[in-house]
Design an enzyme around this catalytic site. Structure first.
Site, PDB file in Angstrom:
ATOM      1  N   LEU A  76       0.769  -1.056   0.025  1.00  0.00           N
ATOM      2  CA  LEU A  76       0.009   0.060  -0.064  1.00  0.00           C
ATOM      3  C   LEU A  76       0.765   1.288   0.010  1.00  0.00           C
ATOM      4  O   LEU A  76       0.053   2.354   0.087  1.00  0.00           O
ATOM      5  CB  LEU A  76      -1.052   0.004   1.164  1.00  0.00           C
ATOM      6  CG  LEU A  76      -1.945  -1.101   1.544  1.00  0.00           C
ATOM      7  CD1 LEU A  76      -2.789  -1.132   2.569  1.00  0.00           C
ATOM      8  CD2 LEU A  76      -2.698  -1.569   0.105  1.00  0.00           C
ATOM      9  N   CYS A  77       2.046   1.039  -0.301  1.00  0.00           N
ATOM     10  CA  CYS A  77       2.938   2.373  -0.179  1.00  0.00           C
ATOM     11  C   CYS A  77       3.174   2.894  -1.827  1.00  0.00           C
ATOM     12  O   CYS A  77       3.483   2.123  -2.589  1.00  0.00           O
ATOM     13  CB  CYS A  77       4.472   1.881   0.338  1.00  0.00           C
ATOM     14  SG  CYS A  77       5.347   3.506   0.426  1.00  0.00           S
ATOM     15  N   HIS A  78       2.967   4.116  -1.793  1.00  0.00           N
ATOM     16  CA  HIS A  78       2.697   4.482  -3.324  1.00  0.00           C
ATOM     17  C   HIS A  78       4.225   4.695  -3.851  1.00  0.00           C
ATOM     18  O   HIS A  78       5.196   4.908  -3.275  1.00  0.00           O
ATOM     19  CB  HIS A  78       2.213   5.951  -3.345  1.00  0.00           C
ATOM     20  CG  HIS A  78       0.710   6.202  -2.994  1.00  0.00           C
ATOM     21  ND1 HIS A  78       0.378   6.080  -1.540  1.00  0.00           N
ATOM     22  CD2 HIS A  78      -0.340   6.030  -3.830  1.00  0.00           C
ATOM     23  CE1 HIS A  78      -1.256   6.483  -1.892  1.00  0.00           C
ATOM     24  NE2 HIS A  78      -1.348   6.334  -3.034  1.00  0.00           N
ATOM     25  N   GLU A 113      10.428   5.770   2.318  1.00  0.00           N
ATOM     26  CA  GLU A 113      11.648   5.451   1.725  1.00  0.00           C
ATOM     27  C   GLU A 113      13.045   5.564   2.609  1.00  0.00           C
ATOM     28  O   GLU A 113      13.950   4.881   2.422  1.00  0.00           O
ATOM     29  CB  GLU A 113      11.639   6.281   0.458  1.00  0.00           C
ATOM     30  CG  GLU A 113      10.642   5.904  -0.502  1.00  0.00           C
ATOM     31  CD  GLU A 113       9.300   6.161  -0.227  1.00  0.00           C
ATOM     32  OE1 GLU A 113       8.202   5.857  -1.000  1.00  0.00           O
ATOM     33  OE2 GLU A 113       8.928   6.820   0.787  1.00  0.00           O
ATOM     34  N   ASP A 127      24.963  -8.356   7.486  1.00  0.00           N
ATOM     35  CA  ASP A 127      25.383  -9.411   6.535  1.00  0.00           C
ATOM     36  C   ASP A 127      26.786  -9.527   6.096  1.00  0.00           C
ATOM     37  O   ASP A 127      27.457 -10.492   6.212  1.00  0.00           O
ATOM     38  CB  ASP A 127      24.667  -9.212   5.275  1.00  0.00           C
ATOM     39  CG  ASP A 127      24.748 -10.199   4.219  1.00  0.00           C
ATOM     40  OD1 ASP A 127      24.562 -11.511   4.553  1.00  0.00           O
ATOM     41  OD2 ASP A 127      25.289 -10.010   3.073  1.00  0.00           O
TER      42      ASP A 127
END
Length: 156
Positions: A76-78, A113, A127
């Site tokens: 649902l993130c534009h 973002e 990592d």
């Protein structure tokens, strides 16, 4: 003050919010992630001596790439056009601190973002160093500030 969750319709179902009528404005967000590790691990990362290479350079690129893919990762993130993404990684208080800044001129904010960039950069550092320190941990992923849009400015 009670806030209405805009990602739910009147039946309580998830949907993407209609931002079509919102004005385009300059928007900016800064997020932070903190990686705690042994002093020797922090030194190896900061000094670029890991066997896998320059973890800071790789994490910076990973964070930028993640910001660009946020709408693919967060439901649902534009999708938005990013004007700028910066990822800075520094040693502070014996930890690695990732500071991610995202900027856009759009109808919706860039908080997700910036937070995605900070998160993925910290995960990349983990990592690349996990072979020498499995006890590392990411202790904070947080929005530090945002500006632009109807909800106004925020600063932690």
């Amino acid at each position: 003050m009670s806030a209405k969750l805009t990602h739910l319709n009147e039946r309580g179902e998830a949907h993407i919010v209609d931002i079509g009528a919102k004005p385009v404005t300059a928007r900016r967000a800064v997020a932070r992630a903190v990686l705690e590790a042994a002093p020797s691990t922090i030194e190896a990362i900061d000094g670029g001596t890991l066997k896998k290479g320059d973890a800071i350079a790789v994490a910076r690129i990973a964070g930028i790439m993640a910001a660009k893919k946020t709408s693919d990762l967060i439901p649902l993130c534009h999708p938005i056009g990013l004007n700028k993404v910066e990822v800075d990684i520094t040693v502070e208080g014996g930890n690695l601190v990732v500071l991610a800044t995202a900027e856009t001129s759009d109808r919706t904010g860039v908080e997700m973002e910036a937070m995605t960039a900070a998160s993925v950069a910290a995960l990349t550092l983990y990592d690349m160093a996990k072979g020498i320190d499995r006890a590392m941990r990411i202790t904070a992923i947080e929005l530090m500030e945002k500006s632009g849009g109807k909800s106004g400015d925020f600063r932690r």
